[in-house]
Write a protein that holds these residues in place. Structure first.
Motif, PDB file in Angstrom:
ATOM      1  N   MET A  22      10.607  -0.012  -7.134  1.00 20.32           N
ATOM      2  CA  MET A  22       9.785   0.114  -8.335  1.00 20.32           C
ATOM      3  C   MET A  22       8.498   0.889  -8.034  1.00 20.32           C
ATOM      4  N   VAL A  23       8.061   1.664  -9.020  1.00 19.84           N
ATOM      5  CA  VAL A  23       6.853   2.473  -8.884  1.00 19.84           C
ATOM      6  C   VAL A  23       5.719   1.800  -9.647  1.00 19.84           C
ATOM      7  N   PRO A  24       4.600   1.507  -8.977  1.00 17.77           N
ATOM      8  CA  PRO A  24       3.461   0.919  -9.693  1.00 17.77           C
ATOM      9  C   PRO A  24       2.939   1.882 -10.759  1.00 17.77           C
ATOM     10  N   ARG A  25       2.719   1.382 -11.939  1.00 17.60           N
ATOM     11  CA  ARG A  25       2.226   2.204 -13.044  1.00 17.60           C
ATOM     12  C   ARG A  25       0.697   2.336 -13.007  1.00 17.60           C
ATOM     13  N   ARG A  26       0.046   1.458 -12.281  1.00 15.97           N
ATOM     14  CA  ARG A  26      -1.419   1.454 -12.227  1.00 15.97           C
ATOM     15  C   ARG A  26      -1.916   2.124 -10.939  1.00 15.97           C
ATOM     16  N   ARG A  27      -1.343   3.280 -10.646  1.00 16.74           N
ATOM     17  CA  ARG A  27      -1.576   4.024  -9.406  1.00 16.74           C
ATOM     18  C   ARG A  27      -3.063   4.262  -9.144  1.00 16.74           C
ATOM     19  N   ASP A  28      -3.784   4.777 -10.141  1.00 15.08           N
ATOM     20  CA  ASP A  28      -5.197   5.128  -9.937  1.00 15.08           C
ATOM     21  C   ASP A  28      -6.029   3.908  -9.550  1.00 15.08           C
ATOM     22  N   GLU A  29      -5.753   2.771 -10.174  1.00 16.56           N
ATOM     23  CA  GLU A  29      -6.494   1.541  -9.840  1.00 16.56           C
ATOM     24  C   GLU A  29      -6.184   1.088  -8.419  1.00 16.56           C
ATOM     25  N   LEU A  30      -4.926   1.225  -8.015  1.00 11.38           N
ATOM     26  CA  LEU A  30      -4.519   0.815  -6.671  1.00 11.38           C
ATOM     27  C   LEU A  30      -5.147   1.706  -5.598  1.00 11.38           C
ATOM     28  N   LEU A  31      -5.238   3.002  -5.890  1.00 13.31           N
ATOM     29  CA  LEU A  31      -5.768   3.939  -4.891  1.00 13.31           C
ATOM     30  C   LEU A  31      -7.289   4.005  -4.886  1.00 13.31           C
ATOM     31  N   ALA A  32      -7.924   3.219  -5.732  1.00 11.28           N
ATOM     32  CA  ALA A  32      -9.395   3.165  -5.767  1.00 11.28           C
ATOM     33  C   ALA A  32      -9.905   2.078  -4.828  1.00 11.28           C
ATOM     34  N   GLY A  33      -9.262   1.949  -3.657  1.00  8.44           N
ATOM     35  CA  GLY A  33      -9.695   0.962  -2.670  1.00  8.44           C
ATOM     36  C   GLY A  33      -8.801  -0.254  -2.580  1.00  8.44           C
ATOM     37  N   GLY A  34      -7.616  -0.198  -3.192  1.00 13.53           N
ATOM     38  CA  GLY A  34      -6.697  -1.338  -3.174  1.00 13.53           C
ATOM     39  C   GLY A  34      -5.969  -1.499  -1.846  1.00 13.53           C
ATOM     40  N   SER A  35      -5.389  -2.680  -1.676  1.00 16.24           N
ATOM     41  CA  SER A  35      -4.645  -3.011  -0.466  1.00 16.24           C
ATOM     42  C   SER A  35      -3.309  -3.642  -0.833  1.00 16.24           C
ATOM     43  N   LEU A  36      -2.410  -3.644   0.127  1.00 15.84           N
ATOM     44  CA  LEU A  36      -1.154  -4.384   0.017  1.00 15.84           C
ATOM     45  C   LEU A  36      -1.345  -5.667   0.815  1.00 15.84           C
ATOM     46  N   TYR A  37      -1.293  -6.802   0.133  1.00 17.38           N
ATOM     47  CA  TYR A  37      -1.436  -8.111   0.772  1.00 17.38           C
ATOM     48  C   TYR A  37      -0.047  -8.632   1.106  1.00 17.38           C
ATOM     49  N   TRP A  38       0.173  -8.977   2.364  1.00 16.03           N
ATOM     50  CA  TRP A  38       1.483  -9.439   2.835  1.00 16.03           C
ATOM     51  C   TRP A  38       1.554 -10.957   2.843  1.00 16.03           C
ATOM     52  N   VAL A  39       2.638 -11.484   2.274  1.00 16.36           N
ATOM     53  CA  VAL A  39       2.943 -12.919   2.319  1.00 16.36           C
ATOM     54  C   VAL A  39       3.889 -13.128   3.494  1.00 16.36           C
ATOM     55  N   ILE A  40       3.429 -13.886   4.477  1.00 13.13           N
ATOM     56  CA  ILE A  40       4.234 -14.182   5.667  1.00 13.13           C
ATOM     57  C   ILE A  40       4.429 -15.688   5.723  1.00 13.13           C
ATOM     58  N   LYS A  41       5.681 -16.112   5.731  1.00 15.86           N
ATOM     59  CA  LYS A  41       6.021 -17.546   5.816  1.00 15.86           C
ATOM     60  C   LYS A  41       5.294 -18.373   4.743  1.00 15.86           C
ATOM     61  N   GLY A  42       5.282 -17.866   3.504  1.00 17.76           N
ATOM     62  CA  GLY A  42       4.744 -18.635   2.390  1.00 17.76           C
ATOM     63  C   GLY A  42       3.245 -18.569   2.185  1.00 17.76           C
ATOM     64  N   ASN A  43       2.547 -17.734   2.970  1.00 13.71           N
ATOM     65  CA  ASN A  43       1.095 -17.610   2.832  1.00 13.71           C
ATOM     66  C   ASN A  43       0.668 -16.151   2.923  1.00 13.71           C
ATOM     67  N   VAL A  44      -0.235 -15.736   2.043  1.00  3.28           N
ATOM     68  CA  VAL A  44      -0.876 -14.440   2.235  1.00  3.28           C
ATOM     69  C   VAL A  44      -1.665 -14.584   3.526  1.00  3.28           C
ATOM     70  N   GLN A  45      -1.444 -13.660   4.475  1.00  2.00           N
ATOM     71  CA  GLN A  45      -2.113 -13.782   5.765  1.00  2.00           C
ATOM     72  C   GLN A  45      -2.840 -12.512   6.197  1.00  2.00           C
ATOM     73  N   VAL A  46      -2.440 -11.374   5.623  1.00  3.91           N
ATOM     74  CA  VAL A  46      -2.955 -10.109   6.125  1.00  3.91           C
ATOM     75  C   VAL A  46      -2.841  -9.051   5.024  1.00  3.91           C
ATOM     76  N   ARG A  47      -3.659  -8.018   5.155  1.00  3.93           N
ATOM     77  CA  ARG A  47      -3.583  -6.916   4.192  1.00  3.93           C
ATOM     78  C   ARG A  47      -3.647  -5.581   4.911  1.00  3.93           C
ATOM     79  N   GLN A  48      -3.165  -4.549   4.203  1.00  2.00           N
ATOM     80  CA  GLN A  48      -3.276  -3.172   4.665  1.00  2.00           C
ATOM     81  C   GLN A  48      -3.782  -2.336   3.498  1.00  2.00           C
ATOM     82  N   ARG A  49      -4.722  -1.487   3.755  1.00  3.79           N
ATOM     83  CA  ARG A  49      -5.290  -0.635   2.705  1.00  3.79           C
ATOM     84  C   ARG A  49      -4.263   0.414   2.269  1.00  3.79           C
TER      85      ARG A  49
END
Length: 145
Positions: free
Chosen positions: A44-71
């Motif tokens: 799937m392609v995010p429709r809110r691209r500009d908002e995401l690229l204005a400093g957004g991150s991908l938050y990873w859920v590992i073993k049931g908990n958000v634990q880390v992010r990547q810009r």
């Protein structure tokens, strides 16, 4: 304000598993003479691209908990070898540990509002200091993180 994405990190037990996977992929790309960039492919392609690229991150859920992010550094739409449209989320390879935040399993990715995103860990943000991942997991399972 930047918008974020939330995604399950399937196959990882610890942040170190994700880190090792990123390092292996970057080394493979370098050996193949490709640009040394880290990307995650999704259908799937995010429709809110500009908002995401204005400093957004991908938050990873590992073993049931958000634990880390990547810009997020870019979002590229492409067609795979079968002609199916896909999306390449280009990510900064640096992993930023966050305060743990429990999340139930879901498919795909979800938007994450800045006010709902967990804080970056730096020092003793949550009162537990820099505990080993296994101990943090046990405390989170008990609802103490």
């Amino acid at each position: 304000m930047a918008l974020h994405l939330l995604k399950l990190c399937v196959g990882a037990e610890l942040i170190d598993d994700l880190k090792d996977w990123i390092e292996r992929r970057l080394a493979e790309r370098e050996r193949a003479g490709e640009p040394a960039e880290h990307a995650h492919v999704t259908r799937m392609v995010p429709r809110r691209r500009d908002e995401l690229l204005a400093g957004g991150s991908l938050y990873w859920v590992i073993k049931g908990n958000v634990q880390v992010r990547q810009r997020l550094s870019d979002i590229r739409v492409f067609q795979d070898s079968e002609g199916v449209q896909r999306c390449r989320l280009v990510l900064d390879p640096e992993l930023v540990p966050t305060a743990w935040q429990p999340r139930r399993a879901f498919q795909g990715w979800r938007y994450l509002k800045p006010e709902d995103a967990p804080a970056d860990l730096g020092g003793d943000v949550d009162g537990f200091g820099e505990l080993p991942a296994e101990l943090r997991g046990e405390l989170a399972a008990l609802g103490l993180l």
